[in-house]
Design an enzyme around this catalytic site. Structure first.
Site, PDB file in Angstrom:
ATOM      1  N   SER A 199       0.870  -1.186   0.000  1.00  0.00           N
ATOM      2  CA  SER A 199       0.000   0.000   0.000  1.00  0.00           C
ATOM      3  C   SER A 199       0.901   1.228   0.000  1.00  0.00           C
ATOM      4  O   SER A 199       2.064   1.150   0.426  1.00  0.00           O
ATOM      5  CB  SER A 199      -0.872  -0.012   1.256  1.00  0.00           C
ATOM      6  OG  SER A 199      -1.458   1.248   1.455  1.00  0.00           O
ATOM      7  N   TYR A 250      -2.279  -0.828  10.207  1.00  0.00           N
ATOM      8  CA  TYR A 250      -2.350  -1.148   8.782  1.00  0.00           C
ATOM      9  C   TYR A 250      -1.075  -0.687   8.075  1.00  0.00           C
ATOM     10  O   TYR A 250      -0.442  -1.462   7.339  1.00  0.00           O
ATOM     11  CB  TYR A 250      -3.584  -0.488   8.158  1.00  0.00           C
ATOM     12  CG  TYR A 250      -3.743  -0.750   6.680  1.00  0.00           C
ATOM     13  CD1 TYR A 250      -4.308  -1.935   6.223  1.00  0.00           C
ATOM     14  CD2 TYR A 250      -3.325   0.191   5.734  1.00  0.00           C
ATOM     15  CE1 TYR A 250      -4.452  -2.179   4.863  1.00  0.00           C
ATOM     16  CE2 TYR A 250      -3.470  -0.034   4.374  1.00  0.00           C
ATOM     17  CZ  TYR A 250      -4.036  -1.227   3.942  1.00  0.00           C
ATOM     18  OH  TYR A 250      -4.173  -1.462   2.591  1.00  0.00           O
TER      19      TYR A 250
HETATM   20  N1  LIG Z   1      -8.840  -1.076  -2.171  1.00  0.00           N
HETATM   21  C1  LIG Z   1      -7.832  -0.219  -2.103  1.00  0.00           C
HETATM   22  O1  LIG Z   1      -7.962   0.979  -2.415  1.00  0.00           O
HETATM   23  C2  LIG Z   1      -6.456  -0.690  -1.638  1.00  0.00           C
HETATM   24  C3  LIG Z   1      -5.401   0.210  -1.640  1.00  0.00           C
HETATM   25  C4  LIG Z   1      -4.143  -0.212  -1.225  1.00  0.00           C
HETATM   26  C5  LIG Z   1      -3.957  -1.533  -0.843  1.00  0.00           C
HETATM   27  N2  LIG Z   1      -5.014  -2.402  -0.843  1.00  0.00           N
HETATM   28  C6  LIG Z   1      -4.751  -3.794  -0.467  1.00  0.00           C
HETATM   29  O2  LIG Z   1      -5.313  -4.659  -1.439  1.00  0.00           O
HETATM   30  C7  LIG Z   1      -5.694  -5.893  -0.821  1.00  0.00           C
HETATM   31  C8  LIG Z   1      -7.136  -6.208  -1.151  1.00  0.00           C
HETATM   32  O3  LIG Z   1      -7.937  -5.186  -0.585  1.00  0.00           O
HETATM   33  P1  LIG Z   1      -9.454  -4.953  -0.982  1.00  0.00           P
HETATM   34  O4  LIG Z   1      -9.601  -3.502  -1.112  1.00  0.00           O
HETATM   35  O5  LIG Z   1      -9.856  -5.857  -2.078  1.00  0.00           O
HETATM   36  O6  LIG Z   1     -10.158  -5.379   0.401  1.00  0.00           O
HETATM   37  P2  LIG Z   1     -11.566  -6.047   0.700  1.00  0.00           P
HETATM   38  O7  LIG Z   1     -12.556  -5.707  -0.337  1.00  0.00           O
HETATM   39  O8  LIG Z   1     -11.835  -5.708   2.120  1.00  0.00           O
HETATM   40  O9  LIG Z   1     -11.247  -7.599   0.575  1.00  0.00           O
HETATM   41  C9  LIG Z   1     -10.392  -8.213   1.492  1.00  0.00           C
HETATM   42  C10 LIG Z   1     -10.473  -9.699   1.339  1.00  0.00           C
HETATM   43  O10 LIG Z   1      -9.677 -10.284   2.388  1.00  0.00           O
HETATM   44  C11 LIG Z   1     -10.461 -11.239   3.071  1.00  0.00           C
HETATM   45  N3  LIG Z   1     -10.111 -11.347   4.470  1.00  0.00           N
HETATM   46  C12 LIG Z   1     -10.128 -10.373   5.413  1.00  0.00           C
HETATM   47  N4  LIG Z   1      -9.838 -10.889   6.613  1.00  0.00           N
HETATM   48  C13 LIG Z   1      -9.641 -12.227   6.436  1.00  0.00           C
HETATM   49  C14 LIG Z   1      -9.338 -13.294   7.313  1.00  0.00           C
HETATM   50  N5  LIG Z   1      -9.229 -13.121   8.636  1.00  0.00           N
HETATM   51  N6  LIG Z   1      -9.194 -14.521   6.796  1.00  0.00           N
HETATM   52  C15 LIG Z   1      -9.370 -14.739   5.469  1.00  0.00           C
HETATM   53  N7  LIG Z   1      -9.658 -13.763   4.587  1.00  0.00           N
HETATM   54  C16 LIG Z   1      -9.797 -12.518   5.079  1.00  0.00           C
HETATM   55  C17 LIG Z   1     -11.887 -10.743   2.929  1.00  0.00           C
HETATM   56  O11 LIG Z   1     -12.778 -11.803   3.169  1.00  0.00           O
HETATM   57  P3  LIG Z   1     -14.335 -11.509   3.489  1.00  0.00           P
HETATM   58  O12 LIG Z   1     -14.886 -10.857   2.265  1.00  0.00           O
HETATM   59  O13 LIG Z   1     -14.872 -12.844   3.735  1.00  0.00           O
HETATM   60  O14 LIG Z   1     -14.348 -10.612   4.682  1.00  0.00           O
HETATM   61  C18 LIG Z   1     -11.890 -10.233   1.501  1.00  0.00           C
HETATM   62  O15 LIG Z   1     -12.100 -11.287   0.594  1.00  0.00           O
HETATM   63  C19 LIG Z   1      -5.405  -5.715   0.660  1.00  0.00           C
HETATM   64  O16 LIG Z   1      -4.138  -6.272   0.952  1.00  0.00           O
HETATM   65  C20 LIG Z   1      -5.365  -4.213   0.856  1.00  0.00           C
HETATM   66  O17 LIG Z   1      -4.567  -3.848   1.951  1.00  0.00           O
HETATM   67  C21 LIG Z   1      -6.259  -2.013  -1.231  1.00  0.00           C
END
Ligand SMILES: NC(=O)c1ccc[n+]([C@@H]2O[C@H](COP(=O)([O-])OP(=O)(O)OC[C@H]3O[C@@H](n4cnc5c(N)ncnc54)[C@H](OP(=O)(O)O)[C@@H]3O)[C@@H](O)[C@H]2O)c1
Length: 255
Positions: free
Chosen positions: A160, A173
């Protein structure tokens, strides 16, 4: 911008680029992980869908089957509570089923609280570190023998912007993403010229998901890229195009 970064952003993945590749995706039930799992399957991968919510994983499984892509595998794991022995057990099952692993996309993370460090909750801190850092270590360590059985394996950690430069109130985070960058660098250095395993980080950038909405509740999500729009760099680093690239931290979007 480096040549590698440029190539990643503009990558056009050939249809069968992931044919015969077995790729594990964490957090495959939602957000970026879901989009990546679908894209990998579309390009021929057998995807191991790891996540904590069985119904979400099953929905992705059904979508992949409906595309006529290789049958995925389900790995329901709660990364917050799973212990090293659970990952060893999963590695044993994957060893029996496939005998090797050609990639891991460490995608699952939790945000924790946006709050000053001196008020940060201890249990939230521990949960964020467990899911975002410790679980990624346990999983990688357990899967290493399977990765070593691949002719060209790729381990991709998710970083990130706040994992490269600290930002007020982003707490556990941000610290977890610095740790992720560190884990990537240590492992990449250990494996350089040793095993055909490459290890890199990707920063997705602002993407319309549940996590983003949690972090920026007032933001208009329609102004952001959707998960399926940021995948070229993921496919570049995970698949054959990224062979030989090791120890890099790339962006999935132009800033
Ligand atoms: N979106 C952004 O703007 C952004 C920016 C920078 C970095 N990121 C990074 O990109 C990655 C994906 O993020 P996202 O935005 O797609 O997030 P998201 O929509 O919240 O999805 C996160 C995923 O991780 C799973 N997860 C969370 N806790 C878990 C646990 N205890 N055990 C197993 N699975 C778990 C969730 O499962 P459930 O759906 O079942 O809860 C979901 O499938 C992350 O590493 C995040 O830090 C995102």
């Amino acid at each position: 911008m480096t040549d590698i970064q440029q190539a990643a952003l503009t990558y056009q993945c050939p249809d069968n680029a992931f044919k015969d590749r077995i790729i594990l995706v964490t957090g495959a039930g939602d957000g970026i992980g879901r989009a990546a799992a679908l894209a990998l399957a579309k390009h021929g991968a057998t995807v191991i869908l790891l996540g904590r919510t069985q119904e979400k994983l099953e929905a992705v499984y059904d979508q992949i089957k409906a595309m006529g892509a290789p049958e995925p595998a389900l790995a329901p794991v709660n990364l917050e509570v799973a212990r090293p022995a659970d990952y060893e057990e999963l590695a044993g099952m994957l060893s029996d089923a496939f005998g090797r692993l050609d990639g891991i996309l460490h995608n699952a993370s939790i945000l924790g609280d946006i709050t000053p460090l001196d008020q940060y909750g201890y249990s939230t801190w521990e949960a964020v570190m467990q899911v975002n850092v410790n679980a990624a270590f346990y999983l990688t360590r357990a899967m290493m023998p399977l990765l070593k059985n691949s002719a060209d394996a790729s381990v991709l950690f998710t970083s990130s912007g706040v994992g490269r430069k600290g930002r007020a109130f982003w707490g556990a985070y941000a610290v977890s993403k610095f740790a992720t960058e560190g884990m990537m660098q240590v492992l990449a250095d250990e494996l350089e010229n040793v095993a055909p395993i490459r290890v890199n980080c990707i920063n997705p950038g602002a993407t319309a998901t549940k996590m983003r909405a949690l972090a920026y509740p007032a933001e208009d999500a329609s102004t952001l890229k959707r998960p399926e729009q940021i995948l070229p760099a993921y496919l570049y680093l995970l698949g054959p195009a990224g062979r030989g690239i090791n120890g890099q931290s790339l962006d999935a979007q132009l800033r």
